[in-house]
Write a protein that holds these residues in place. Structure first.
Motif: not given
Length: 271
Positions: A15, A105, A107-108, A148
């Motif tokens: 990331r 988040s 997202e990761e 990610v």
């Protein structure tokens, strides 16, 4: 763990740096590289269920070795401990077992080895080895431990093997190749070993086809080579061999057989 699917391939992108976790060509190291469309950046997912939670193993789609945390110091100017590739038959299991923790988040992920250390991305332009490091508090974890997960679709057919560059040089390293060929019922057809010079997977397939010709009328294009995994599966060998020169254990399957139909190829060129 919803970001990982058993038997599929993924990339791990830092990331912070935007670079990808690569299996190094020496067959041992792990580095960060900018190249996305590379089999070295593809990792096959192996999930298994423990007593209370699910665990994750990642093995290189290039060389079949597993992503492993070690207790050795990381290279100079890197934090934490060394990360490496370990063969499927390595006696220690704990270093290759990971847990994926979703970030705030969502997202990761953080990848934490069962020993407690988290996978870390180091420098972007220099000192680009990955490492693992311990954290006391997941609420204050370094952003360099954020990854990610990019899913890689499967190809319908095996990718073309890379063509060799020039003739084999007499100074190239030789290695022992040990091969096994079984029929559709799992019974042994033949096995053997030979010395092979260089790294070309294209030449290796041709040499194997010549050796197996006495057992069956084979065209070289019908022969697929694979490397074993810890759970008894195999995955296709489609890149040049690692530069380490270590002994290579190969399964041989024939196009159209059930074993061949079970293989999954990562489409690393897909967007």
């Amino acid at each position: 763990m919803e970001q990982f699917h058993h038997g599929h391939h993924v990339r791990l992108r830092s990331r912070v740096h935007g670079t990808y976790l690569h299996a190094d060509e020496d067959g041992h190291g792990v580095k960060l590289r900018t190249r996305r469309a590379s089999m070295n950046a593809a990792w096959a997912v192996h999930l298994y269920q423990g007593q209370n939670e699910q665990f994750l193993l990642l093995h290189s789609a290039a060389y079949g070795s597993y992503l492993a945390a070690t207790d050795a110091p990381a290279p100079r100017d890197h934090r934490g401990l060394r990360v490496e590739q370990r063969n499927y038959d390595h006696p220690e299991v704990e270093p290759i077992v990971w847990q994926a923790i979703l970030s705030e988040s969502e997202e990761e992920v953080y990848l934490r080895n069962v020993g407690g250390a988290c996978l870390r991305a180091n420098g972007r332009y220099w000192n680009t080895n990955a490492s693992v490091d311990f954290v006391d508090d997941l609420d204050n974890i370094s952003r360099k431990m954020l990854w990610v997960v990019e899913h890689i679709p499967a190809r319908e057919v095996m990718p073309p093997l890379p063509r060799p560059a020039g003739l084999p040089h007499p100074m190239l390293r030789s290695r022992m190749i040990m091969y096994v060929w079984r029929n559709i019922h799992g019974d042994l057809i033949t096995r053997g070993s030979f010395m092979f010079r260089g790294r070309s997977v294209f030449r290796l397939r041709k040499q194997l086809a010549r050796r197996l010709h006495a057992m069956a009328i084979l065209d070289v294009s019908e022969l697929v080579m694979g490397l074993p995994t810890r759970d008894g599966r195999m995955f296709p060998l489609v890149v040049d061999l690692p530069s380490s020169g270590e002994i290579l254990h190969i399964f041989v399957v024939i196009v159209g057989s059930p074993a061949h139909a079970a293989l999954r190829y990562a489409d690393v060129d897909a967007e």
